[in-house]
Design a protein around this motif. Structure first.
Motif, PDB file in Angstrom:
ATOM      1  N   ILE A 140      31.601 -54.639  36.604  1.00 43.31           N
ATOM      2  CA  ILE A 140      32.910 -55.299  36.685  1.00 43.31           C
ATOM      3  C   ILE A 140      32.749 -56.819  36.592  1.00 43.31           C
ATOM      4  O   ILE A 140      33.444 -57.500  35.830  1.00 43.31           O
ATOM      5  N   ILE A 141      31.811 -57.361  37.369  1.00 39.25           N
ATOM      6  CA  ILE A 141      31.607 -58.820  37.402  1.00 39.25           C
ATOM      7  C   ILE A 141      31.040 -59.308  36.065  1.00 39.25           C
ATOM      8  O   ILE A 141      31.441 -60.350  35.554  1.00 39.25           O
ATOM      9  N   GLY A 142      30.104 -58.524  35.500  1.00 38.94           N
ATOM     10  CA  GLY A 142      29.527 -58.896  34.204  1.00 38.94           C
ATOM     11  C   GLY A 142      30.568 -58.952  33.113  1.00 38.94           C
ATOM     12  O   GLY A 142      30.587 -59.879  32.287  1.00 38.94           O
ATOM     13  N   ALA A 143      31.486 -57.987  33.099  1.00 38.96           N
ATOM     14  CA  ALA A 143      32.554 -57.984  32.093  1.00 38.96           C
ATOM     15  C   ALA A 143      33.474 -59.188  32.290  1.00 38.96           C
ATOM     16  O   ALA A 143      33.907 -59.825  31.313  1.00 38.96           O
ATOM     17  N   ALA A 144      33.777 -59.523  33.560  1.00 35.26           N
ATOM     18  CA  ALA A 144      34.643 -60.668  33.838  1.00 35.26           C
ATOM     19  C   ALA A 144      34.004 -61.976  33.400  1.00 35.26           C
ATOM     20  O   ALA A 144      34.699 -62.926  33.009  1.00 35.26           O
ATOM     21  N   ALA A 145      32.657 -62.030  33.468  1.00 33.28           N
ATOM     22  CA  ALA A 145      31.936 -63.254  33.075  1.00 33.28           C
ATOM     23  C   ALA A 145      31.696 -63.324  31.574  1.00 33.28           C
ATOM     24  O   ALA A 145      31.085 -64.285  31.090  1.00 33.28           O
ATOM     25  N   GLY A 146      32.137 -62.305  30.843  1.00 37.20           N
ATOM     26  CA  GLY A 146      31.993 -62.312  29.392  1.00 37.20           C
ATOM     27  C   GLY A 146      30.621 -61.904  28.901  1.00 37.20           C
ATOM     28  O   GLY A 146      30.242 -62.240  27.768  1.00 37.20           O
ATOM     29  N   LEU A 147      29.870 -61.164  29.701  1.00 34.71           N
ATOM     30  CA  LEU A 147      28.531 -60.722  29.297  1.00 34.71           C
ATOM     31  C   LEU A 147      28.630 -59.485  28.412  1.00 34.71           C
ATOM     32  O   LEU A 147      29.522 -58.637  28.598  1.00 34.71           O
ATOM     33  N   GLY A 148      27.697 -59.356  27.470  1.00 31.19           N
ATOM     34  CA  GLY A 148      27.661 -58.196  26.591  1.00 31.19           C
ATOM     35  C   GLY A 148      27.005 -57.014  27.268  1.00 31.19           C
ATOM     36  O   GLY A 148      26.478 -57.122  28.377  1.00 31.19           O
ATOM     37  N   PRO A 149      27.010 -55.831  26.615  1.00 29.91           N
ATOM     38  CA  PRO A 149      26.423 -54.615  27.205  1.00 29.91           C
ATOM     39  C   PRO A 149      24.961 -54.796  27.607  1.00 29.91           C
ATOM     40  O   PRO A 149      24.547 -54.319  28.676  1.00 29.91           O
ATOM     41  N   PHE A 156      31.152 -54.203  47.657  1.00 33.83           N
ATOM     42  CA  PHE A 156      32.434 -54.211  46.961  1.00 33.83           C
ATOM     43  C   PHE A 156      33.353 -55.293  47.512  1.00 33.83           C
ATOM     44  O   PHE A 156      34.300 -55.729  46.848  1.00 33.83           O
ATOM     45  N   ALA A 157      33.084 -55.722  48.767  1.00 33.69           N
ATOM     46  CA  ALA A 157      33.943 -56.734  49.385  1.00 33.69           C
ATOM     47  C   ALA A 157      33.935 -58.037  48.604  1.00 33.69           C
ATOM     48  O   ALA A 157      34.880 -58.832  48.689  1.00 33.69           O
ATOM     49  N   SER A 158      32.875 -58.272  47.836  1.00 33.00           N
ATOM     50  CA  SER A 158      32.751 -59.543  47.110  1.00 33.00           C
ATOM     51  C   SER A 158      33.284 -59.477  45.678  1.00 33.00           C
ATOM     52  O   SER A 158      33.390 -60.523  45.015  1.00 33.00           O
ATOM     53  N   VAL A 159      33.618 -58.292  45.177  1.00 34.66           N
ATOM     54  CA  VAL A 159      33.925 -58.134  43.751  1.00 34.66           C
ATOM     55  C   VAL A 159      35.116 -58.980  43.318  1.00 34.66           C
ATOM     56  O   VAL A 159      35.048 -59.731  42.334  1.00 34.66           O
ATOM     57  N   ALA A 160      36.236 -58.888  44.053  1.00 42.22           N
ATOM     58  CA  ALA A 160      37.446 -59.607  43.640  1.00 42.22           C
ATOM     59  C   ALA A 160      37.203 -61.110  43.597  1.00 42.22           C
ATOM     60  O   ALA A 160      37.621 -61.801  42.643  1.00 42.22           O
TER      61      ALA A 160
END
Length: 533
Positions: free
Chosen positions: A43-52, A92-96
């Motif tokens: 989730i965090i990687g996708a939000a940061a614009g990282l590729g697969p 998970f508490a840190s994800v948002a």
């Protein structure tokens, strides 16, 4: 000749099992939390614009650091590790908050900088935070344990439906049916009467469920062979961290929430394992949490905390050995170094995990209810429990409740666990620590009669008798049957007749007349005969 007897460990969590069983139970822990530990980096990687490919690096590092943190927490060294069966992983508490930091322009480097700084602050305050253990009596820990189970139930339901709400087959009958089949397998294996199979019921059900899913085309292992077989985590693989004041402040709030949740998990697993947990042990556990979180951004991952779902596994299996969870940490470590094994585990269908999760998370809630059964619901305890559980359920049943509140409010109360913990601690202080203003008659919600015990009931108790998990236990650890007055009379009459036949003078309880017992037993037998005819 004297035979050496194997001594039992002083603490339940120090029990050592055979190596094969240790790693089997450890694998069961890994499978239980695997979906939860790999979701945050994705989730965090996708939000940061990282590729697969870059997201795969985050996942591998997450497993690697989670394994190291789990080993430190369970094995323990001076001042680090609570030595309890707790699995560690990305919280998970840190994800948002981390998603917000990544999307605010700082990217993944700002995320790692915020985690590193906040974890250092958390490490410094951990010993002081642990001193609040006196504010966690059973009325508070029971609420928190119950809420851990209740707040995780939607996770199991989401897994059972497929895990991806945008997928075409989300909530399909096939997914839910696969979850239901796994649930039935767990229940059936728990019924077979074999202790080893019963304790491995979760693992066996996941394996069987996955094989069935593969046979009907609902499991895909085609990706297992793609990618690297072995890979060492590279420190600062995404470059050096950057530090932004706003991001750090947000993460400090998250770290306080993580410290609260980990404290609750330590108390919960201590209660389930029936072992002593004091402020020093909590401080050691929190320091291990924070030192792992300090190392996490160095190895490209995020804050670490105890996984609540694995507390349920300890409760349902009864396996309290911390070395079992150490074995799970070793498996996580290997998965982090061998991405191919991680891809195998990642291929387990989420509905299979959902079916197992229903039992696991329900067991946690039941453990909390068992803890609350020890609470005297006099005074204000009833309102403490009712208000805290209801308040904790708000973010569970209404996810958007805090949407228009300031960000820091949502950070603290977005979790049902932290919401219930904050409310229960606060109300316990207000009602039980600060006595001024309390009504002598107790809460208006409390209408129970005063608690009393009859004299004749006390006479039958002996030194060392105690009440445990709804059963009367004697000093030797054997259960004392609790019977009706009629059953007591019949059993005592049978005892008297057996003593007469053996020529032994029976010892009767105080106030019991021999002739009355025999007459009552004969009258009861005649009434049973009449009823049967």
């Amino acid at each position: 000749m004297t035979v050496a007897r194997k001594s039992r460990p002083a603490r339940p969590e120090d029990e050592r099992l055979p190596l094969g069983r240790t790693f089997a139970y450890g694998l069961q822990h890994v499978l239980t939390m695997y979906g939860g530990i790999i979701a945050p980096p994705l989730i965090i990687g996708a939000a940061a614009g990282l590729g697969p490919g870059e997201q795969a690096v985050l996942v591998a590092c997450c497993l690697f650091v989670g394994g190291l943190a789990t080993i430190l927490q369970t094995v323990g060294i001076p001042f680090f590790g609570c030595q309890l069966p707790l699995v560690q992983g990305t919280s998970f508490a840190s994800v948002a908050t981390l998603v917000a930091i990544a999307q605010d322009g700082g990217g993944i480097q700002a995320v790692f900088g915020a985690v590193l700084t906040a974890a250092v602050i958390g490490f410094l305050i951990a010993p002081f935070f642990a001193r609040i253990v006196r504010f966690f009596p059973p009325v508070v820990t029971g609420v928190v344990i119950t809420m851990i189970g209740l707040s995780l139930t939607p996770v199991a339901a989401n897994w059972a439906m497929g895990g991806n709400s945008s997928a075409a087959d989300y909530a399909s009958l096939e997914n839910i049916g696969l979850a239901a089949m796994t649930l039935v397998i767990v229940l059936a294996l728990s019924k077979v009467g074999n202790a080893a199979i019963s304790r491995l019921s979760i693992l066996l059900a996941i394996v069987i469920g996955t094989l069935v899913a593969w046979g009907i085309g609902m499991a895909d292992f085609s990706q297992v062979g793609q990618g690297a077989f072995f890979a060492l985590p590279q420190p600062f693989a995404f470059g050096p961290p950057t530090f932004h004041a706003g991001a750090i402040i947000s993460m400090v709030i998250v770290v306080l929430v993580i410290l609260t949740e980990t404290t609750a998990d330590i108390l919960a697993v201590g209660e389930i394992a029936k072992t002593r947990v004091d402020s020093r042990r909590i401080a050691d556990g929190l320091r291990a949490d924070m030192i792992s979180s300090i190392a996490a951004p160095v190895f490209n991952t995020f804050t670490q905390s105890a996984f609540a779902q694995n507390v349920g596994l300890v409760a349902i299996t009864g396996v309290k050995s911390r070395f079992v969870v150490t074995a799970g940490g070793v498996i996580l470590l290997i998965l982090g170094l061998l991405p191919v094994l991680g891809r195998v585990v990642a291929s387990i269908p989420l509905p299979v995990l959902g079916g197992a999760g229903i039992v696991l998370f329900g067991t946690v809630a039941a453990s909390g209810i068992r803890t609350l059964s020890k609470v005297q619901f006099s005074g204000q305890n009833l309102i403490i429990v009712s208000a805290s559980i209801a308040f904790g359920m708000i973010p569970v049943v209404a996810e958007g409740f805090y949407e228009h509140f300031p960000a820091w409010v949502g950070t603290i109360f977005h979790s049902g666990i932290s919401s219930a913990a904050v409310m229960a601690v606060a109300l316990n202080i207000v009602f039980n620590e600060i006595k001024a203003g309390n009504s002598k008659g107790g809460s208006v919600f409390h209408a129970a009669p005063p608690r009393m015990v009859k004299t004749e009931e006390i006479r039958s108790l002996r030194e060392g008798d105690h009440y445990e998990a709804g059963k009367l236990i004697d000093a030797k650890g054997d259960e004392v049957p609790v019977v009706t007055a009629e059953q007591f009379t019949v059993a005592l009459a049978q005892h008297l007749k057996a003593c007469d036949e053996a020529g032994i003078e029976p010892e009767l309880p105080d106030g019991v007349d021999r002739r009355e017992v025999l007459q009552d037993a004969e009258q009861s037998a005649r009434q049973d005969h009449v009823r049967s005819t």
